[in-house]
Design a protein around this motif. Structure first.
Motif, mmCIF file in Angstrom:
data_model
loop_
_atom_site.group_PDB
_atom_site.id
_atom_site.type_symbol
_atom_site.label_atom_id
_atom_site.label_comp_id
_atom_site.label_asym_id
_atom_site.label_seq_id
_atom_site.Cartn_x
_atom_site.Cartn_y
_atom_site.Cartn_z
ATOM 1 N N MET A 174 -0.191 -25.875 -32.623
ATOM 2 C CA MET A 174 0.104 -25.450 -31.256
ATOM 3 C C MET A 174 1.007 -26.468 -30.554
ATOM 4 O O MET A 174 1.845 -26.104 -29.736
ATOM 5 C CB MET A 174 -1.188 -25.249 -30.469
ATOM 6 N N GLU A 175 0.855 -27.738 -30.874
ATOM 7 C CA GLU A 175 1.742 -28.764 -30.319
ATOM 8 C C GLU A 175 3.154 -28.625 -30.913
ATOM 9 O O GLU A 175 4.150 -28.680 -30.179
ATOM 10 C CB GLU A 175 1.187 -30.157 -30.616
ATOM 11 N N LEU A 176 3.255 -28.455 -32.238
ATOM 12 C CA LEU A 176 4.569 -28.322 -32.878
ATOM 13 C C LEU A 176 5.298 -27.059 -32.443
ATOM 14 O O LEU A 176 6.530 -27.004 -32.498
ATOM 15 C CB LEU A 176 4.399 -28.331 -34.400
ATOM 16 N N MET A 177 4.556 -26.055 -32.000
ATOM 17 C CA MET A 177 5.166 -24.817 -31.519
ATOM 18 C C MET A 177 5.376 -24.837 -30.012
ATOM 19 O O MET A 177 5.947 -23.899 -29.452
ATOM 20 C CB MET A 177 4.297 -23.616 -31.908
ATOM 21 N N GLY A 178 4.905 -25.903 -29.346
ATOM 22 C CA GLY A 178 5.097 -26.028 -27.913
ATOM 23 C C GLY A 178 4.238 -25.098 -27.091
ATOM 24 O O GLY A 178 4.632 -24.673 -25.999
ATOM 25 N N LEU A 179 3.024 -24.785 -27.559
ATOM 26 C CA LEU A 179 2.151 -23.843 -26.860
ATOM 27 C C LEU A 179 0.977 -24.514 -26.152
ATOM 28 O O LEU A 179 0.137 -23.819 -25.573
ATOM 29 C CB LEU A 179 1.639 -22.778 -27.849
ATOM 30 N N HIS A 180 0.881 -25.835 -26.231
ATOM 31 C CA HIS A 180 -0.049 -26.640 -25.435
ATOM 32 C C HIS A 180 0.735 -27.334 -24.318
ATOM 33 O O HIS A 180 1.960 -27.461 -24.406
ATOM 34 C CB HIS A 180 -0.654 -27.777 -26.272
ATOM 35 N N MET A 181 0.015 -27.896 -23.363
ATOM 36 C CA MET A 181 0.625 -28.979 -22.595
ATOM 37 C C MET A 181 0.784 -30.163 -23.543
ATOM 38 O O MET A 181 -0.070 -30.397 -24.410
ATOM 39 C CB MET A 181 -0.253 -29.341 -21.399
ATOM 40 N N PRO A 182 1.857 -30.922 -23.445
ATOM 41 C CA PRO A 182 2.114 -31.985 -24.424
ATOM 42 C C PRO A 182 0.954 -32.962 -24.563
ATOM 43 O O PRO A 182 0.417 -33.466 -23.577
ATOM 44 C CB PRO A 182 3.352 -32.677 -23.853
ATOM 45 N N GLY A 183 0.567 -33.202 -25.824
ATOM 46 C CA GLY A 183 -0.453 -34.193 -26.119
ATOM 47 C C GLY A 183 -1.874 -33.769 -25.831
ATOM 48 O O GLY A 183 -2.787 -34.594 -25.867
ATOM 49 N N ALA A 184 -2.110 -32.473 -25.598
ATOM 50 C CA ALA A 184 -3.440 -32.024 -25.188
ATOM 51 C C ALA A 184 -4.435 -31.937 -26.340
ATOM 52 O O ALA A 184 -5.637 -31.896 -26.107
ATOM 53 C CB ALA A 184 -3.340 -30.656 -24.502
ATOM 54 N N ALA A 185 -3.967 -31.928 -27.581
ATOM 55 C CA ALA A 185 -4.808 -31.538 -28.710
ATOM 56 C C ALA A 185 -6.081 -32.359 -28.854
ATOM 57 O O ALA A 185 -7.174 -31.813 -28.991
ATOM 58 C CB ALA A 185 -3.996 -31.609 -30.003
ATOM 59 N N PHE A 186 -5.974 -33.679 -28.841
ATOM 60 C CA PHE A 186 -7.095 -34.514 -29.272
ATOM 61 C C PHE A 186 -7.637 -35.434 -28.181
ATOM 62 O O PHE A 186 -8.227 -36.474 -28.473
ATOM 63 C CB PHE A 186 -6.694 -35.309 -30.519
ATOM 64 N N VAL A 187 -7.466 -35.040 -26.929
ATOM 65 C CA VAL A 187 -8.088 -35.762 -25.820
ATOM 66 C C VAL A 187 -9.552 -35.326 -25.746
ATOM 67 O O VAL A 187 -9.846 -34.127 -25.756
ATOM 68 C CB VAL A 187 -7.365 -35.451 -24.495
ATOM 69 N N PRO A 188 -10.502 -36.254 -25.688
ATOM 70 C CA PRO A 188 -11.928 -35.887 -25.743
ATOM 71 C C PRO A 188 -12.360 -34.982 -24.602
ATOM 72 O O PRO A 188 -11.792 -35.012 -23.502
ATOM 73 C CB PRO A 188 -12.640 -37.252 -25.655
ATOM 74 N N PRO A 189 -13.386 -34.162 -24.844
ATOM 75 C CA PRO A 189 -13.902 -33.288 -23.788
ATOM 76 C C PRO A 189 -14.635 -34.079 -22.710
ATOM 77 O O PRO A 189 -15.051 -35.228 -22.928
ATOM 78 C CB PRO A 189 -14.863 -32.361 -24.535
ATOM 79 N N ASN A 190 -14.759 -33.436 -21.564
ATOM 80 C CA ASN A 190 -15.555 -33.977 -20.457
ATOM 81 C C ASN A 190 -15.074 -35.357 -20.014
ATOM 82 O O ASN A 190 -15.882 -36.250 -19.715
ATOM 83 C CB ASN A 190 -17.044 -34.031 -20.836
ATOM 84 N N THR A 191 -13.754 -35.521 -19.968
ATOM 85 C CA THR A 191 -13.158 -36.762 -19.478
ATOM 86 C C THR A 191 -12.168 -36.414 -18.369
ATOM 87 O O THR A 191 -11.661 -35.280 -18.309
ATOM 88 C CB THR A 191 -12.410 -37.515 -20.601
ATOM 89 N N PRO A 192 -11.851 -37.350 -17.482
ATOM 90 C CA PRO A 192 -10.874 -37.056 -16.425
ATOM 91 C C PRO A 192 -9.515 -36.611 -16.970
ATOM 92 O O PRO A 192 -8.877 -35.729 -16.394
ATOM 93 C CB PRO A 192 -10.772 -38.388 -15.676
ATOM 94 N N LEU A 193 -9.073 -37.199 -18.092
ATOM 95 C CA LEU A 193 -7.792 -36.807 -18.657
ATOM 96 C C LEU A 193 -7.839 -35.372 -19.178
ATOM 97 O O LEU A 193 -6.882 -34.601 -18.996
ATOM 98 C CB LEU A 193 -7.380 -37.769 -19.767
ATOM 99 N N ARG A 194 -8.931 -35.007 -19.834
ATOM 100 C CA ARG A 194 -9.059 -33.624 -20.297
ATOM 101 C C ARG A 194 -9.014 -32.661 -19.120
ATOM 102 O O ARG A 194 -8.327 -31.628 -19.173
ATOM 103 C CB ARG A 194 -10.367 -33.456 -21.088
ATOM 104 N N SER A 195 -9.700 -32.947 -18.044
ATOM 105 C CA SER A 195 -9.688 -32.080 -16.861
ATOM 106 C C SER A 195 -8.282 -31.987 -16.272
ATOM 107 O O SER A 195 -7.839 -30.910 -15.848
ATOM 108 C CB SER A 195 -10.672 -32.593 -15.811
#
Length: 603
Positions: free
Chosen positions: A236-257
């Protein structure tokens, strides 16, 4: 800007030419949908009243059509650890949408089964076709003509491909995938693998095995090995269908939100009524599909995507095959080693530079298409960054050099000069070989075969000591039309034990092994499958079988010409498998994607 590698350019051009008619038909359909499809501005008041009745806090905005209304298509359940965080997303996303004058509604839900739970059991026979069901469920969710964009909440194995296939039929709308991130790392992967093999040998108890597994899979978030779920996120990152760098940010963190908020608000901004229209049909084209394949090869991702990439591509009118992927593999270096191909998991991968580093290296080497339409920036170069917070503000920064050369290397100094997946073919058919997980000295195995049709029979023969020799285990009648093409992980520990005891062993099957494919050489997804008279149905115990990733060979020295196919086992009953008879009967081959839905739709 780096010049595109000639092999990437040549294969992309070949796919474009091959897809000329099918891609044109798809784009014509989407243009007609954009022009003629009803939307909420033109449907009757009675229809609108039904759609708005449950949206108490947003009724006024919806009635006034003040801004875009976003569809949330969610694969939430709290049995699947990766999707458990999604339970809180809709309420959050509605707030984020209101901040920019938009609204959001849960348009529908899709199934989300966990292969880790059904592994080795009857439910696994439903796994591959759950992708078709998810695509159909997505189409149902989007059939209400109420939405201006699609927020797709899914992560795991068949779920992301299914969501994308369904969403592509509404390609006149923008779409963004919104992940939730991986769980924290558990016990070391080598320790987990060791306990599994000890259990297979009868040297560890079930209680010890459960304790080990629970220390690996222990909290909400995606499983941390680099299997199909995390390969989905990479693609999804290589196809540009996420916000950049979203794939592996941990859940329930301020950055994920912050990333979820940014995705929701970006989706509102790229609709047809704004000045930055980015419909999904424009995002998913031949170049984006090639990028997905390149990313898979460069990172040693899941073999399941040898099936999913052709299926997703077909839904967009793009035709890619295993020959394309094999030739791409010859040009794309392996620059990542993530468990089961290395020691560290996706959390270590992310900390070392992760997807941003991989994309930067691929772009610099001319191995990926920069000029694709993405949801998160001008081109793929925006994805060669990593997200962070400056106070409460979401920012993106340069990734820099690899933080761990044992896990991530530059394209100029890779782990190996070619990618992680090979095509092997011969008189037994065509198959996928995951070379990145197997030591090179084991890429060739030539030995007598032992033919099986049930995993339980392989394990019984192992326990009796009948497999203590150089051996090719043939596991047949595991293809899409036979039983739904289950994954065969149950075999991995036993075959690993045989290999550790010094035997040269390999697996040949028309079934799947997926992203957790281990250290044992395997030719998987064999097509034609045994069901219907494929070559595997003609093999007999003792026939010499050769599998070689170096030369791309899958063959037997036996004369198959005078043999009759072995009879296929009767269709299994129970666990709902009988309900999927239509899917099995109409499925096409693994190389085409193993889909009945796409085959019946003429795609």
């Amino acid at each position: 800007m780096s010049k595109l590698h000639p092999t990437i350019e040549r294969i992309t051009a070949r796919i474009v030419e091959r897809s000329k008619d099918s891609r044109s038909r798809y784009l014509d359909l989407i243009e007609r949908e954009a022009e003629g499809q009803l939307d909420r501005h033109s449907v009757s008041c009675s229809n609108l009243a039904h759609a708005y009745a449950g949206a108490l806090e947003d009724q006024a905005a919806l009635k006034a059509t003040r801004g875009p209304n976003l569809a949330i298509v969610s694969a939430y359940n709290d049995m699947l650890s990766a999707h458990q965080p999604y339970g809180a997303y809709p309420a959050q996303m509605k707030l984020y949408a209101r901040e920019v004058g938009a609204t959001a509604q849960v348009a529908g839900a899709t199934p989300a089964m966990c292969d880790g739970v059904t592994q080795g059991h009857d439910g696994m026979d439903l796994s591959l076709f759950s992708r078709d069901v998810i695509a159909l469920s997505t189409a149902i969710a989007m059939s209400h003509a109420m939405y201006d964009g699609m927020a797709l909440l899914g992560i795991c194995d068949k779920i992301v491909p299914g969501l994308l296939i369904g969403a592509l039929r509404f390609g006149h709308l923008p779409a963004i995938f919104i992940p939730s991130g991986p769980m924290p790392s558990g016990i070391a992967n080598k320790e987990k693998q060791k306990v599994r093999q000890l259990y297979a040998e009868g040297k560890a108890s079930r209680a010890e095995l459960l304790e080990s597994e629970s220390a690996s899979y222990h909290s909400p978030g995606t499983c941390t090995f680099y299997g199909t779920a995390n390969s989905n996120q990479m693609m999804m990152e290589l196809m540009g269908l996420h916000m950049p760098g979203a794939a592996f940010v941990p859940p329930n963190t301020p950055l994920r939100s912050a990333l979820t908020r940014a995705a929701t608000q970006q989706l509102a901004a790229i609709g047809k009524d704004g000045n930055d229209y980015r419909p999904l049909a424009r995002c998913v084209d031949e170049k984006a599909i090639v990028n997905a394949a390149v990313g898979l090869l460069a990172t040693g991702g899941s073999t399941n995507h040898a099936i999913h990439i052709p299926a997703m591509a077909r839904a967009a009118g793009v035709l890619i095959d295993w020959q394309d992927m094999d030739e791409l593999s010859a040009a794309v270096p392996l620059i990542a080693r993530v468990y089961p191909n290395g020691a560290g998991d996706v959390n270590h991968f992310h900390a070392a530079g992760g997807i941003g580093y991989v994309i930067g290296e691929l772009l610099e080497a001319g191995l990926a298409h920069r000029d694709i339409v993405t949801v998160g920036g001008d081109d793929l170069g925006n994805y060669a960054m990593e997200p962070g917070l400056d106070g409460d503000q979401l920012t993106w920064r340069e990734v820099g050099e690899s933080g761990d050369m044992e896990m991530l290397r530059p394209a100029s100094d890779p782990f190996q000069p070619d990618g992680g997946m090979r095509l092997v073919s011969g008189n037994l058919g065509r198959a996928t070989f995951k070379a990145s997980a197997v030591e090179k000295e084991r890429w060739t195995v030539e030995a007598p075969c032992r033919v099986f049709e049930r995993q339980e029979d392989v394990l019984e023969a192992f326990k009796k000591g009948e497999l203590e020799r150089d051996l090719v285990v043939v596991m047949r009648f595991q293809g899409p039309r036979a039983n739904g093409m289950p994954e065969l992980h149950k075999l991995t520990p036993a075959l690993g034990v045989l290999q550790d005891r010094g035997y040269r062993v390999a697996l040949v099957t028309d079934g799947r092994m997926s992203g957790a494919s281990g250290k044992v050489p395997a030719a998987i997804h064999v097509t034609p499958e045994a069901f219907g008279g494929g070559p595997l149905s003609l093999l007999q115990d003792g026939d010499i079988v050769k599998i070689c990733a170096n030369t791309g060979v899958l063959e037997t020295t036996a004369d198959l010409s005078s043999r009759q196919p072995a009879p296929a086992p009767a269709p299994a009953q129970g666990t709902g498998r009988e309900l999927f008879a239509m899917f099995r009967a109409n499925a096409d081959g693994a190389e085409q994607g193993g889909s009945s839905m796409l085959a019946m739709a003429g795609l």
